[in-house]
Design a protein around this motif. Structure first.
Motif, PDB file in Angstrom:
ATOM      1  N   SER A   1      -2.510   8.309   7.508  1.00  0.00           N
ATOM      2  CA  SER A   1      -1.962   7.195   6.722  1.00  0.00           C
ATOM      3  C   SER A   1      -0.724   6.628   7.416  1.00  0.00           C
TER       4      SER A   1
ATOM      5  N   ASN B   1      -2.624   7.180   0.721  1.00  0.00           N
ATOM      6  CA  ASN B   1      -3.003   8.296   1.599  1.00  0.00           C
ATOM      7  C   ASN B   1      -4.283   7.992   2.368  1.00  0.00           C
ATOM      8  N   ALA B   2      -4.462   6.725   2.718  1.00  0.00           N
ATOM      9  CA  ALA B   2      -5.697   6.301   3.391  1.00  0.00           C
ATOM     10  C   ALA B   2      -5.882   7.022   4.722  1.00  0.00           C
ATOM     11  N   THR B   3      -7.143   7.248   5.054  1.00  0.00           N
ATOM     12  CA  THR B   3      -7.493   7.770   6.379  1.00  0.00           C
ATOM     13  C   THR B   3      -8.080   6.641   7.205  1.00  0.00           C
TER      14      THR B   3
ATOM     15  N   SER C   1       0.816  -1.226   0.000  1.00  0.00           N
ATOM     16  CA  SER C   1       0.000   0.000   0.000  1.00  0.00           C
ATOM     17  C   SER C   1       0.847   1.273   0.000  1.00  0.00           C
TER      18      SER C   1
ATOM     19  N   LEU D   1       1.669   3.150   2.418  1.00  0.00           N
ATOM     20  CA  LEU D   1       0.994   4.161   3.239  1.00  0.00           C
ATOM     21  C   LEU D   1       1.955   5.287   3.601  1.00  0.00           C
TER      22      LEU D   1
ATOM     23  N   ASN E   1      -0.065   2.927   8.855  1.00  0.00           N
ATOM     24  CA  ASN E   1       1.175   2.199   8.591  1.00  0.00           C
ATOM     25  C   ASN E   1       1.689   1.563   9.886  1.00  0.00           C
TER      26      ASN E   1
END
Lengths: 545, 257
Positions: A383, A507-509, A375, A377, A387
């Motif tokens: 993010s 860039n996941a939240t 991913s 991250l 991680n």
């Protein structure tokens, strides 16, 4: 892994961004006819060699053997050349060149510059050479076996020779046959190494088996039984060499590997690092079918003793934070495990032993590598916290996979680093608040420290993971969760792995993580499954919607 | 596959019939001194067959991957042809004394089961289920008291019993190399290190034979002998007690003199 001590976090933020090339074993040629070594130390020198390589290729002095795209760095290409003399390969003379969009980035190798051999016409045929090899080795060789004609640097001269490998009664040997007289010039034992199982006691005194490479009479900390090469280097407390390696200035060779003369190993940091490297590889393989960090058996390099433990008081705080009370993933499969502190010193009220002595720390760092290859991250803010959370989730999973559940040394629970940072470790997935970390989204850290709270806020996510398995009540929200139960913990490990490595964007939240994990649970166990229900309850309990 | 003992029996019977056909020493001419015992005694050469099917568990516990492994080979030790030489003579009346030697050898298929330590982890053994071959030979020396009962001039029945000295030469497994690759869950035998052990022990025998003479000297006989004994075979950190002897049956040529 990162201590909760705030001043150290800035140093660690630097550490995790530090990149280092993968270590490569390099053994210099030992021929009396010394070749010119190519290892440019400056751009000008590299340009000069680059020109030489192009010229030699045009003139037929070099022959391209292989060109491959770099699987890790897009736009990079690696070329390998063999040196040839009048059309005949020169044994032991080759070089590699790394290109980026056609621009040379590095060159390494060795070439012979004064080959005194005018006539390269052999007297013997390849069939004659095959018979000579068969005779010498005692092996039965098929008619299709064809020895290669080479120029052999030998004792200050160059000899036209045939070479081929044969497995005879004495083992696997590479034979060199004089192409004019048929004499056997050399017979090299080509059996490079032998896998062996060694043993020793780790940092906590427990007995471990080690997958070892026996070379001659020396046992080296190189796992040659698992699919990837797992290397454990002993930096012998040499900080300068450690830094030089991490910055790509030097490469590490066989002599830098952890070593033992009788295979009854005595260095607990080397023992644990080498054993746990394999344990974590096995966990990923058996639980998720993943083959190493990149899914393609990338070599894993562990560095232990990066500094001298007794010199801690003379070191700047940044070095203490990086190389004493810390472990970090330095990129490209390289991990560094801190030396800990002398028993007489404490930090944040805790004793710090060799960082390699904790399985969860090891798994945590390797999971960063998996994230790097999946991913990716981004290591800041939410993010970054995801991680870190994924690394803690994998760390707990690996502990429960390999150790019996319970409290105390070498037992699996939801604490991080508790085996070497005593008492208590540095984080808790079960009770983050006990360590000053948030257990609810409303308590998240929003300042600039710790890259925007990548370690601090990770416990919001990892606590949700804990609640989804074990159940319980979130201390902040008061919401209760019915977990899937300890016996079903594998389900939540698989859900997390799937979501974090295959679904999560860089860039996941936290909100995206919630959606991704619920999707993963539905994929694996069905939309109406207990896993989906428990996970939804857990995310609700920690305030992530 | 024909058994060697059966072939031998047939050959001896044929030889006896040939002697009779050629008219050598017709039985009618025998003197009363001879009787069923002969003047001095008799010798018989027999082919026998070990009729029992039995396996012996040969256990060894070598160190593999820093732990103790358990390897159990279970060769079939019965069901094999035997060669037998027996002699007897009268002591008094119907009572006599006998001596016999029986020998048999066989390369036996041996299922091998094992608990083999994992190369990377303590206390996580793998299960081995494979096979190999092991050689074994048995030498039995019988001493016996005989009770001979003449039925007719030609036919006699002899019952016997006494001690037997057994010597067994048994190949055992001392260690193994395995065919195994990551993740090292499934294993099979690659090579077997063997050791040939020789052990001996006293036991006993009992049985009977039925003899029929075609001529003064030559006849045939059928023989059934049961013998029994056990021997201790010590291997690496283990002991086994394979059963010896068994029910042996067959026949051969009998010569009185």
């Amino acid at each position: 892994m990162q201590a909760s001590n705030t001043p150290l976090r800035a140093a660690i933020a630097f550490a995790v961004l530090l990149t280092a090339p993968s270590a490569t074993l390099h053994v210099g040629a030992q021929s009396a006819t010394e070749p010119s070594r190519i290892a440019p130390q400056s751009v000008a020198e590299m340009r000069s060699w680059d020109t030489t390589v192009d010229r030699m290729t045009r003139d037929g002095g070099l022959k391209l053997r292989q060109r491959r795209d770099d699987p890790m760095l897009e736009s990079r290409t690696h070329e390998r050349f063999d040196q040839v003399h009048k059309g005949v390969r020169v044994y032991g003379a080759d070089l590699s060149r790394q290109l980026e969009d056609g621009l040379t980035m590095s060159i390494f190798g060795s070439v012979q510059t004064q080959i005194a051999l005018d006539d390269v016409t052999p007297t013997l045929t390849a069939a004659d050479a095959r018979e000579a090899i068969a005779r010498e080795s005692g092996a039965e060789l098929p008619a299709t076996y064809e020895p290669e004609l080479i120029v052999l640097p030998l004792e200050g001269r160059f000899v036209l020779a045939y070479t081929g490998r044969a497995f005879g009664s004495e083992g696997l040997y590479r034979y060199f046959i004089d192409a004019r007289t048929g004499a056997v010039l050399r017979a090299l034992n080509d059996l490079k190494s032998q896998a062996a199982i060694g043993g020793g006691r780790g940092v906590l005194g427990d007995n471990k088996k080690l997958s070892i490479n026996k070379v001659g009479s020396t046992y080296r900390a190189q796992d040659v039984m698992r699919p990837p090469s797992l290397l454990t280097f002993d930096m012998k407390g040499n900080l300068q060499r450690t830094l030089a390696f991490l910055n790509g200035v030097v490469t590490l060779g066989p002599n830098d590997l952890g070593q033992d003369s009788d295979n009854a190993w005595s260095d607990p940091a080397v023992i644990d690092a080498h054993a746990y490297s394999g344990y974590v590889y096995d966990y990923f393989y058996r639980r998720f079918g993943r083959r190493g960090l990149d899914g393609a058996d990338l070599e894993v390099v562990s560095l232990v003793h990066p500094v001298d433990r007794n010199a801690v008081l003379s070191q700047p705080i940044s070095i203490v934070g990086l190389f004493y009370v810390n472990a970090f993933y330095a990129g490209d499969g390289v991990m560094v495990f801190g030396e800990g502190l002398p028993a007489s010193l404490t930090l944040a009220g805790r004793n710090w032993n060799y960082m390699a002595g904790a399985l969860d720390i090891f798994a945590h760092e390797l999971a960063h590598g998996v994230t790097d290859f999946s991913s990716q991250l981004i290591y800041e803010n939410e993010s970054g916290a995801l991680n870190e959370a994924f690394s803690d989730i994998i760390a707990a999973g690996a502990e429960f996979y390999h150790q019996a559940a319970g409290n105390g040394p070498l037992r699996a629970e939801y604490l991080m680093g508790e085996d070497v940072v005593t008492p208590g470790g540095i984080r808790s997935l079960a009770n983050p608040g006990d360590y000053g970390d948030p257990d609810h989204y409303s308590r998240r850290y929003v300042g600039p420290q710790d890259n925007g709270g990548v370690h601090i806020n990770s416990t919001i996510v990892s606590h949700a993971y804990y609640l989804a398995i074990e159940g319980g009540t979130n201390r902040t929200s008061g919401q209760s969760v019915t977990g899937i139960g300890f016996a079903n913990r594998e389900q939540m490990e698989r859900v997390s792995y799937r979501a974090f490595t295959q679904m999560m964007p860089a860039n996941a939240t936290f909100s995206v993580a919630r959606a991704a994990t619920l999707q993963a649970a539905a994929d694996l166990y069905g939309a109406g499954s207990n896993a989906v229900r428990a996970l939804r309850e857990a995310w609700n309990a920690v305030g992530v919607n | 596959m024909e058994c060697g003992g059966c072939q031998l029996t047939r050959a001896l019977a044929l030889a006896a019939a040939l002697v009779e056909t050629l008219g050598l020493s017709p039985v009618r001419a025998q003197s009363s001194n001879w009787g069923a015992w002969g003047a001095n005694g008799y010798i018989s050469l027999n082919g026998l067959y070990d009729t029992e099917s039995r396996s012996s568990d040969l256990v060894t516990r070598p160190e593999i991957n820093l732990e103790e492994a358990t390897i159990t080979a279970s060769p079939e030790t019965g069901r094999k042809p035997l060669y037998d030489l027996t002699a007897g003579g009268r002591v008094r009346g119907n009572l006599g004394f006998g001596f016999g030697v029986t020998f048999g050898a066989k390369t036996e298929d041996a299922p091998v089961r094992g608990s083999i330590p994992h190369p990377f982890y303590f206390n996580q053994p793998r299960t081995l289920d494979d096979s190999t071959t092991l050689e074994r030979s048995d030498l039995l020396v019988h001493l016996a008291a005989l009770w001979l009962l003449p039925v007719t001039d030609r036919l006699a029945v002899t019952a016997f019993g006494g001690p037997t000295w057994f010597q067994v030469k048994q190949e055992t497994i001392t260690n193994l190399t395995l065919r195994e690759t990551f993740p090292f869950d499934r294993i099979a035998i690659d090579t077997v290190e063997r050791e040939r052990l020789t052990r001996s022990r006293w036991g006993y025998n009992a049985g009977f034979d039925v003899s029929y003479y075609f001529s003064r000297y030559f006849g045939v006989q059928g023989l059934v002998r049961y013998s029994n004994g056990t021997v201790t075979i010590s291997t690496t950190r283990a002991e086994s007690e394979p059963k010896l002897g068994g029910l042996h049956a067959g026949g051969g040529l009998r010569v009185r003199y």
